[in-house]
Motif scaffolding. Sequence first.
Motif, PDB file in Angstrom:
ATOM      1  N   THR A  55       0.854  -1.186   0.000  1.00  0.00           N
ATOM      2  CA  THR A  55       0.000   0.000   0.000  1.00  0.00           C
ATOM      3  C   THR A  55       0.887   1.232   0.000  1.00  0.00           C
ATOM      4  N   ILE A  56       0.651   2.122  -0.947  1.00  0.00           N
ATOM      5  CA  ILE A  56       1.421   3.362  -1.040  1.00  0.00           C
ATOM      6  C   ILE A  56       0.470   4.539  -0.916  1.00  0.00           C
ATOM      7  N   ALA A  57       0.740   5.444   0.053  1.00  0.00           N
ATOM      8  CA  ALA A  57       0.012   6.705   0.135  1.00  0.00           C
ATOM      9  C   ALA A  57       0.574   7.613  -0.944  1.00  0.00           C
ATOM     10  N   ALA A  58      -0.102   7.647  -2.078  1.00  0.00           N
ATOM     11  CA  ALA A  58       0.530   8.136  -3.303  1.00  0.00           C
ATOM     12  C   ALA A  58       0.204   9.574  -3.671  1.00  0.00           C
ATOM     13  N   HIS A  59      -0.906  10.102  -3.221  1.00  0.00           N
ATOM     14  CA  HIS A  59      -1.321  11.456  -3.591  1.00  0.00           C
ATOM     15  C   HIS A  59      -1.916  12.166  -2.397  1.00  0.00           C
ATOM     16  N   THR A  60      -2.103  13.478  -2.527  1.00  0.00           N
ATOM     17  CA  THR A  60      -2.695  14.284  -1.461  1.00  0.00           C
ATOM     18  C   THR A  60      -4.208  14.305  -1.544  1.00  0.00           C
ATOM     19  N   LYS A  61      -4.755  13.848  -2.664  1.00  0.00           N
ATOM     20  CA  LYS A  61      -6.206  13.726  -2.831  1.00  0.00           C
ATOM     21  C   LYS A  61      -6.513  12.371  -3.464  1.00  0.00           C
ATOM     22  N   GLY A  62      -7.784  12.097  -3.674  1.00  0.00           N
ATOM     23  CA  GLY A  62      -8.196  10.812  -4.186  1.00  0.00           C
ATOM     24  C   GLY A  62      -7.597  10.481  -5.537  1.00  0.00           C
ATOM     25  N   ILE A  63      -7.441   9.171  -5.792  1.00  0.00           N
ATOM     26  CA  ILE A  63      -6.851   8.691  -7.041  1.00  0.00           C
ATOM     27  C   ILE A  63      -7.958   8.060  -7.886  1.00  0.00           C
ATOM     28  N   ASN A  64      -7.980   8.417  -9.157  1.00  0.00           N
ATOM     29  CA  ASN A  64      -9.052   8.000 -10.049  1.00  0.00           C
ATOM     30  C   ASN A  64      -8.681   6.892 -11.027  1.00  0.00           C
ATOM     31  N   SER A  65      -7.419   6.817 -11.399  1.00  0.00           N
ATOM     32  CA  SER A  65      -7.071   5.969 -12.546  1.00  0.00           C
ATOM     33  C   SER A  65      -5.679   5.389 -12.384  1.00  0.00           C
ATOM     34  N   VAL A  66      -5.458   4.231 -13.070  1.00  0.00           N
ATOM     35  CA  VAL A  66      -4.168   3.550 -12.966  1.00  0.00           C
ATOM     36  C   VAL A  66      -3.880   2.804 -14.254  1.00  0.00           C
ATOM     37  N   ASP A  67      -2.605   2.735 -14.624  1.00  0.00           N
ATOM     38  CA  ASP A  67      -2.139   1.896 -15.717  1.00  0.00           C
ATOM     39  C   ASP A  67      -0.693   1.528 -15.437  1.00  0.00           C
ATOM     40  N   ILE A  71      -0.564   6.816 -12.170  1.00  0.00           N
ATOM     41  CA  ILE A  71      -1.846   7.061 -11.517  1.00  0.00           C
ATOM     42  C   ILE A  71      -2.233   8.533 -11.658  1.00  0.00           C
ATOM     43  N   GLY A  72      -3.540   8.787 -11.789  1.00  0.00           N
ATOM     44  CA  GLY A  72      -4.063  10.139 -11.929  1.00  0.00           C
ATOM     45  C   GLY A  72      -4.980  10.485 -10.778  1.00  0.00           C
ATOM     46  N   SER A  73      -4.925  11.747 -10.334  1.00  0.00           N
ATOM     47  CA  SER A  73      -5.511  12.128  -9.053  1.00  0.00           C
ATOM     48  C   SER A  73      -6.330  13.417  -9.122  1.00  0.00           C
ATOM     49  N   ASP A  74      -7.155  13.597  -8.097  1.00  0.00           N
ATOM     50  CA  ASP A  74      -7.909  14.837  -7.917  1.00  0.00           C
ATOM     51  C   ASP A  74      -7.020  16.003  -7.497  1.00  0.00           C
ATOM     52  N   ASP A  75      -5.737  15.758  -7.249  1.00  0.00           N
ATOM     53  CA  ASP A  75      -4.823  16.872  -6.959  1.00  0.00           C
ATOM     54  C   ASP A  75      -4.291  17.501  -8.249  1.00  0.00           C
ATOM     55  N   HIS A  76      -4.869  17.126  -9.380  1.00  0.00           N
ATOM     56  CA  HIS A  76      -4.576  17.667 -10.716  1.00  0.00           C
ATOM     57  C   HIS A  76      -3.284  17.147 -11.321  1.00  0.00           C
ATOM     58  N   THR A  77      -2.663  16.148 -10.709  1.00  0.00           N
ATOM     59  CA  THR A  77      -1.422  15.599 -11.242  1.00  0.00           C
ATOM     60  C   THR A  77      -1.577  14.117 -11.536  1.00  0.00           C
ATOM     61  N   ALA A  78      -0.637  13.619 -12.327  1.00  0.00           N
ATOM     62  CA  ALA A  78      -0.418  12.174 -12.456  1.00  0.00           C
ATOM     63  C   ALA A  78       0.974  11.887 -11.926  1.00  0.00           C
TER      64      ALA A  78
END
Length: 327
Positions: free
Chosen positions: A188-200, A212-219
């Motif tokens: 388990t990795i705490a990967a972003h400061t907001k929720g994560i939407n997508s992965v490849d 991974i793409g996130s609600d913090d506006h970054t991938a």
Amino acid sequence: MDSKSSEQQSFTLEIQKEFDQRSGRVKSVDLHPTEPWILSSLHSGTVCIWNYQSQAMEKSFNLTEAPVRSAKFIARKKWFVAGADDKFIRVYNYDTDERLEEFEAHTDYIRSVAVHPTLPYVLSASDDVHIKLWDWEKDWVCSQVFQGHGHYVMQVAFNPRDNTTFASVSLDRTIQMWNLESTSSNLTIAAHTKGINSVDFSKCGDKTYVIIGSDDHTAKVWDYETATCVQTLEGHTHNVTAVCVHPEAPIIITGSEDGTIRIWHALTYRLENTLNFEFGRVWAIGCRSGSPEIVIGCDEGTIMGKVICSHSWDSVKLGHKEEVSRE
């Protein structure tokens, strides 16, 4: 400068639009591996198969009145599988139009389905925070339930280098890695400061990364073996809703609620292009092996484009709930 560095710096690309079709909001897209078909699932509850060569609809299936957030081809069976907000998974034969299966799979919205490349398995991920493994050779029995996330599970994806493993991402801000034989996550990795939407997954030499793409506006690009963030892809001005790594060209494609698609070099992580097709928010991106095409699902329909590279195609081939919008 060595030849590899020179090639990376001189690499440029464009996306040439080949097909677009206005429709209701598209929540997922998939490309058939052999037919010129796009599978689009809509917020309206319909699933469509579009022929991008003839620019016409091949088939339309009215599955439910609830949004269908994820649909995938199972080409070796001539099926597609879909998960919807009514909590049901449905399976159709796209040749005969017959509905083969319909069963309540979760207790909340189904966000994502993923098809195993060789085994008779489908993964489903849900707002009930569970991931489930379904075996179609055993009458669609649920053979495993994977628990570990603390918020909606937004997407699951099989590891292309090791199909016994898969990744999941969640609005709990983590990415988790799993093995099919264990109900507990390996990592388990705490990967972003907001929720994560997508992965490849991205394969680069003997290394495999997760994007991974996130609600913090970054991938972000993660080396999950070392739990290290390799790169942050910045530039989008709203939630990053979709990420896709092309299996043929060294590119990472990100889509956002800002309405843009961004193309990044998968080796240098340089931004190569930003595109806006004026189809509203982007919700899904898909591509396939052996083809330069990419397909994009948006608020106002489906778009297909071809990757046009500066080199020949062969030369660029690469081995909190209250805060959540339930759009």
